[in-house]
Design an enzyme around this catalytic site. Structure first.
Site, PDB file in Angstrom:
ATOM      1  N   LYS A  11       0.862  -1.195   0.000  1.00 18.21           N
ATOM      2  CA  LYS A  11       0.000   0.000   0.000  1.00 18.21           C
ATOM      3  C   LYS A  11       0.886   1.228   0.000  1.00 18.21           C
ATOM      4  O   LYS A  11       1.998   1.194   0.546  1.00 18.21           O
ATOM      5  CB  LYS A  11      -0.877   0.024   1.256  1.00 18.21           C
ATOM      6  N   ASP A  47      -7.136   4.326  -4.360  1.00 21.29           N
ATOM      7  CA  ASP A  47      -7.761   4.193  -3.039  1.00 21.29           C
ATOM      8  C   ASP A  47      -8.363   5.577  -2.744  1.00 21.29           C
ATOM      9  O   ASP A  47      -8.591   6.356  -3.684  1.00 21.29           O
ATOM     10  CB  ASP A  47      -6.735   3.765  -1.977  1.00 21.29           C
TER      11      ASP A  47
HETATM   12  P1  NDP Z   1     -12.986   7.907  -2.565  1.00 19.52           P
HETATM   13  O1  NDP Z   1     -11.909   8.896  -2.385  1.00 19.52           O
HETATM   14  O2  NDP Z   1     -13.578   7.701  -3.910  1.00 19.52           O
HETATM   15  O3  NDP Z   1     -14.200   8.237  -1.569  1.00 19.52           O
HETATM   16  C1  NDP Z   1     -14.009   8.287  -0.209  1.00 19.52           C
HETATM   17  C2  NDP Z   1     -15.324   8.618   0.463  1.00 19.52           C
HETATM   18  O4  NDP Z   1     -15.192   8.445   1.866  1.00 19.52           O
HETATM   19  C3  NDP Z   1     -15.723  10.082   0.275  1.00 19.52           C
HETATM   20  O5  NDP Z   1     -17.121  10.182   0.322  1.00 19.52           O
HETATM   21  C4  NDP Z   1     -15.071  10.740   1.484  1.00 19.52           C
HETATM   22  O6  NDP Z   1     -15.653  11.965   1.885  1.00 19.52           O
HETATM   23  C5  NDP Z   1     -15.284   9.690   2.539  1.00 19.52           C
HETATM   24  N1  NDP Z   1     -14.230   9.800   3.547  1.00 19.52           N
HETATM   25  C6  NDP Z   1     -12.902   9.663   3.340  1.00 19.52           C
HETATM   26  N2  NDP Z   1     -12.220   9.873   4.476  1.00 19.52           N
HETATM   27  C7  NDP Z   1     -13.147  10.138   5.409  1.00 19.52           C
HETATM   28  C8  NDP Z   1     -13.084  10.432   6.781  1.00 19.52           C
HETATM   29  N3  NDP Z   1     -11.897  10.490   7.421  1.00 19.52           N
HETATM   30  N4  NDP Z   1     -14.242  10.634   7.451  1.00 19.52           N
HETATM   31  C9  NDP Z   1     -15.437  10.575   6.802  1.00 19.52           C
HETATM   32  N5  NDP Z   1     -15.561  10.307   5.491  1.00 19.52           N
HETATM   33  C10 NDP Z   1     -14.441  10.089   4.812  1.00 19.52           C
HETATM   34  O7  NDP Z   1     -12.406   6.546  -1.996  1.00 19.52           O
HETATM   35  P2  NDP Z   1     -12.902   5.042  -2.237  1.00 19.52           P
HETATM   36  O8  NDP Z   1     -14.362   5.006  -2.445  1.00 19.52           O
HETATM   37  O9  NDP Z   1     -12.017   4.445  -3.257  1.00 19.52           O
HETATM   38  O10 NDP Z   1     -12.521   4.368  -0.850  1.00 19.52           O
HETATM   39  C11 NDP Z   1     -13.448   4.237   0.229  1.00 19.52           C
HETATM   40  C12 NDP Z   1     -13.002   3.099   1.141  1.00 19.52           C
HETATM   41  O11 NDP Z   1     -12.962   1.879   0.394  1.00 19.52           O
HETATM   42  C13 NDP Z   1     -11.613   3.237   1.747  1.00 19.52           C
HETATM   43  O12 NDP Z   1     -11.605   2.654   3.036  1.00 19.52           O
HETATM   44  C14 NDP Z   1     -10.736   2.423   0.814  1.00 19.52           C
HETATM   45  O13 NDP Z   1      -9.552   1.981   1.444  1.00 19.52           O
HETATM   46  C15 NDP Z   1     -11.680   1.281   0.521  1.00 19.52           C
HETATM   47  N6  NDP Z   1     -11.381   0.496  -0.679  1.00 19.52           N
HETATM   48  C16 NDP Z   1     -11.294   1.094  -1.906  1.00 19.52           C
HETATM   49  C17 NDP Z   1     -11.043   0.320  -3.033  1.00 19.52           C
HETATM   50  C18 NDP Z   1     -11.015   0.900  -4.392  1.00 19.52           C
HETATM   51  O14 NDP Z   1     -10.910   0.123  -5.358  1.00 19.52           O
HETATM   52  N7  NDP Z   1     -11.137   2.196  -4.586  1.00 19.52           N
HETATM   53  C19 NDP Z   1     -10.827  -1.141  -2.931  1.00 19.52           C
HETATM   54  C20 NDP Z   1     -11.027  -1.664  -1.589  1.00 19.52           C
HETATM   55  C21 NDP Z   1     -11.269  -0.855  -0.537  1.00 19.52           C
HETATM   56  P3  NDP Z   1     -14.872  13.340   1.619  1.00 19.52           P
HETATM   57  O15 NDP Z   1     -14.973  13.561   0.143  1.00 19.52           O
HETATM   58  O16 NDP Z   1     -15.593  14.353   2.437  1.00 19.52           O
HETATM   59  O17 NDP Z   1     -13.458  13.132   2.070  1.00 19.52           O
HETATM   60  O1  2IT Z   2      -7.886  -1.561  -0.602  1.00 16.60           O
HETATM   61  C1  2IT Z   2      -7.866  -2.045  -1.743  1.00 16.60           C
HETATM   62  O2  2IT Z   2      -8.023  -3.251  -1.946  1.00 16.60           O
HETATM   63  C2  2IT Z   2      -7.665  -1.130  -2.879  1.00 16.60           C
HETATM   64  N1  2IT Z   2      -7.595   0.071  -2.679  1.00 16.60           N
HETATM   65  C3  2IT Z   2      -7.524  -1.675  -4.266  1.00 16.60           C
HETATM   66  C4  2IT Z   2      -6.150  -2.209  -4.499  1.00 16.60           C
HETATM   67  C5  2IT Z   2      -5.851  -2.622  -5.917  1.00 16.60           C
HETATM   68  O3  2IT Z   2      -4.659  -2.917  -6.142  1.00 16.60           O
HETATM   69  O4  2IT Z   2      -6.719  -2.643  -6.776  1.00 16.60           O
END
Ligand code: NDP
Ligand code: 2IT
Length: 451
Positions: free
Chosen positions: A130, A170
Site C-alpha cells: 500500500k 484508493d
Molecule cells: P474515494 O476517495 O472515492 O471516496 C471516499 C469517500 O469516503 C468520500 O465520500 C469521502 O468523503 C469519505 N471519507 C474519506 N475519508 C473520510 C473520513 N476520514 N471521514 C469521513 N468520510 C471520509 O475513496 P474510495 O471510495 O475508493 O474508498 C473508500 C473506502 O474503500 C476506503 O476505506 C478504501 O480503502 C476502501 N477500498 C477502496 C477500493 C477501491 O478500489 N477504490 C478497494 C477496496 C477498498 P470526503 O470527500 O468528504 O473526504
Molecule cells: O484496498 C484495496 O483493496 C484497494 N484500494 C484496491 C487495491 C488494488 O490494487 O486494486
C-alpha cells in the site's frame, strides 16, 4: 479462547506494540487478525517454530520519500510519500495508493497488512502493499493534482514494476490520478507496461475495475444472504461514503432490488426516504468525480434531509454498507445498528468497524458481518484480472470480467464458510477470512525456508 492462548495473544501484541510504537491503526489491524490466528496455530508447531505470524507482521520494506511540487500561485509545496511493501510471497506487491491528509505510516502499514490477506483470498497471485501521501486533493486545481502525481511518481517509479509492485487507486486516487501517474511512469521508463491498475480503458484498463469494489461488496452480501435463503430484494440499505466504492455499491444494490436511503461524506449524510434512483446516483457521481462538490448539495437539489457532522448508522435499515473510511462504525454506532435489528453488514471500506463495535456485533448471532478483507476484495480481484489482460495484451468484455468477479467473491464466501464455521453451525466470517487468507501466504513462506 483458552486462557493460555489469551496470554499468548497478549505477549504477541506486546511485541508488535514495542516494535511499532505510536502506530494505533497498525496495532488494531494486527490484533484483529492475531485474535483468530493465535488459536488457529496453537496446535501447528511449524508455524510457531518458523515465526510465521511475527514475520508476516514485519513489512518486507517501507519506502518513504519527499514529494516537492509547485502550486498554481508558484509556491513550493512539500509532502511525504510512502510505499509499504508488505509481503510478496504469493505474487508481486499489490495494493492501492491513498492521498488524504490523515495518511501516516501507521495507516499505510495497517492497509498493507490487510491487503496481504485480502489478496490471498482472491485466489490470484498477488502479494500485499500500500502507498500514499498526506497530500490533500480537496480544493486543488486539476493542474495542481497533475503536478503532484508527476512528482510522486518521479520517486516511486524506481521501486515498482509489473513483476515487482503494482499500485492502484484508493481514497483520493481515482481514474484521473492513475492516468497522471501512469503517464509519468511511462515517460520515465520508456515502456508501456501494466505497472498500475485502474487505468483508463483506452490505455490498458480493465472493464468493470471502476465498479468492482462496490459490486463485489454487494455480491458478498448476496452470497451471505443466499446461504440463508434470503435476498437483497426489498431490503432497506444504508450506505456511507459517496466515492468510488459507495456509489457502485449503491448502484448494484438498486439493480438487485435494494432501497438505498443514505450516502455521506466527511461533512455529514443525506437521508433520502424515498430511496435513490439511477438518475440521482448519476447526479452524485458527476458531483463527486467532476464538480468535486459536497454531498450536502444533493439534499438541496433533491429536497432530502442532510444531517451535518453525523454518520448514517442510526437510520433504520436491514443492511448496512460502510464504504467511506476506517473506524467509521464505533461502539455507539454498532449499538444503533443492533437496536434496529440490522440483518447484515458488508464492509466496503477497509477496517471500518472498531474492535469494540465488532465485539458487540459478534454477540448478535443473527447479524451477518463480512469483514473488509473479504467484502471489498472485488476491487483488487479485478485489478488482478487487469494484470492478466495486460500480460496477454488483451481486453476482455464487461460480461466476461463480471463473471470472473462473481466467481472470485463466491470463492471468498466459500473459504469463509469452510474456515469460519463454528460447532453450532454459525459462520464467523472474520475468522474464516483471516484463517483462509493466512494459510496460503504461510504455506508459501514455509516453502521458501528461513529468509
Ligand atoms: P474515494 O476517495 O472515492 O471516496 C471516499 C469517500 O469516503 C468520500 O465520500 C469521502 O468523503 C469519505 N471519507 C474519506 N475519508 C473520510 C473520513 N476520514 N471521514 C469521513 N468520510 C471520509 O475513496 P474510495 O471510495 O475508493 O474508498 C473508500 C473506502 O474503500 C476506503 O476505506 C478504501 O480503502 C476502501 N477500498 C477502496 C477500493 C477501491 O478500489 N477504490 C478497494 C477496496 C477498498 P470526503 O470527500 O468528504 O473526504
Ligand atoms: O484496498 C484495496 O483493496 C484497494 N484500494 C484496491 C487495491 C488494488 O490494487 O486494486
Amino acid at each position: 479462547m483458552a486462557d493460555n492462548q489469551e496470554d499468548e495473544l497478549e505477549r504477541f501484541m506486546e511485541g508488535v506494540k514495542r516494535r511499532n510504537p505510536g502506530e494505533p491503526e497498525f496495532h488494531q489491524a494486527v490484533h484483529e487478525v492475531a485474535m483468530d490466528i493465535v488459536p488457529y496455530i496453537a496446535d501447528k508447531p511449524i508455524y510457531k517454530e518458523l515465526m510465521i505470524l511475527e514475520r508476516m507482521t514485519e513489512p518486507d520494506r517501507i519506502i518513504s520519500f519527499r514529494v516537492t511540487w509547485e502550486d498554481d500561485q508558484g509556491n513550493i509545496r512539500v509532502n511525504r510519500g510512502y510505499r509499504v511493501q508488505q509481503n510478496n510471497s504469493i505474487g508481486p506487491y499489490k495494493g492501492g495508493i491513498r492521498f488524504h491528509p490523515s495518511v501516516t505510516q501507521s495507516v499505510l502499514k495497517f492497509l498493507a497488512f490487510e491487503q496481504t490477506f485480502k489478496n490471498s483470498l482472491t485466489g490470484l497471485p498477488m502479494g500485499g502493499g500500500k502507498g500514499g501521501s498526506d497530500f490533500n486533493p480537496k480544493g486543488k486545481s486539476d493542474r495542481e493534482v497533475m503536478r503532484f502525481c508527476q512528482a510522486f511518481m518521479t520517486e516511486l517509479h524506481r521501486h515498482i514494476g509489473p513483476d515487482t509492485d503494482v499500485p492502484a487507486g484508493d481514497i483520493g486516487v481515482g481514474a484521473r490520478e492513475v492516468g497522471y501517474m501512469f503517464g509519468q511512469y511511462k515517460r520515465l521508463v520508456n515502456r508501456f507496461e501494466g505497472v498500475l491498475t485502474g487505468k483508463g480503458l483506452e490505455f490498458g484498463g480493465s472493464r468493470i475495475r471502476t465498479e468492482a469494489t462496490g459490486y463485489g461488496t454487494v455480491y458478498m452480501m448476496e452470497d451471505m444472504l443466499t446461504h440463508h435463503k434470503e435476498s437483497i430484494d426489498g431490503k432497506i440499505c444504508v450506505v456511507s461514503g459517496s466515492g468510488n466504492v459507495a456509489t457502485y455499491c449503491a448502484k448494484k444494490l438498486m439493480e438487485l432490488g435494494g432501497k438505498v436511503v443514505t450516502l455521506s461524506d466527511s461533512s455529514g449524510f443525506v437521508y433520502d426516504k424515498d430511496g435513490l434512483t439511477l438518475e440521482k446516483l448519476e447526479w452524485v457521481m458527476d458531483l463527486k468525480e467532476k464538480r468535486r462538490g459536497r454531498i450536502e448539495e444533493f439534499a438541496r437539489e433533491f429536497g432530502t434531509e442532510f444531517h451535518e457532522g453525523e454518520r448514517p448508522w442510526g437510520v433504520p435499515c436491514n443492511l448496512a454498507f460502510p464504504c467511506a473510511t476506517q473506524n467509521e462504525i464505533e461502539l455507539a454506532d454498532a449499538e444503533k445498528l443492533v437496536a434496529n435489528n440490522v440483518r447484515g453488514i458488508a464492509e466496503g471500506a477497509n477496517m471500518p468497524t472498531t474492535p469494540e463495535a465488532i465485539k458487540l456485533i459478534q454477540k448478535k448471532r443473527d447479524l451477518l458481518h463480512a469483514p473488509s478483507k473479504a467484502a471489498n476484495a472485488g476491487g483488487v480481484g479485478v485489478s488482478g484480472l487487469e494484470m492478466s489482460q495486460n500480460s496477454l495484451r488483451l481486453q476482455w468484455s464487461a460480461g466476461e470480467v463480471d463473471v470472473r468477479l462473481r466467481e472470485i467473491i463466491k470463492g471468498i464466501h466459500d473459504q469463509c464458510v469452510e474456515f469460519g464455521r463454528q460447532s453450532d453451525g454459525h459462520i464467523d466470517y472474520f475468522k474464516g477470512a483471516n484463517v483462509a487468507g493466512f494459510n496460503k501466504v504461510a504455506k508459501a513462506m514455509i516453502a521458501y525456508g528461513v529468509m
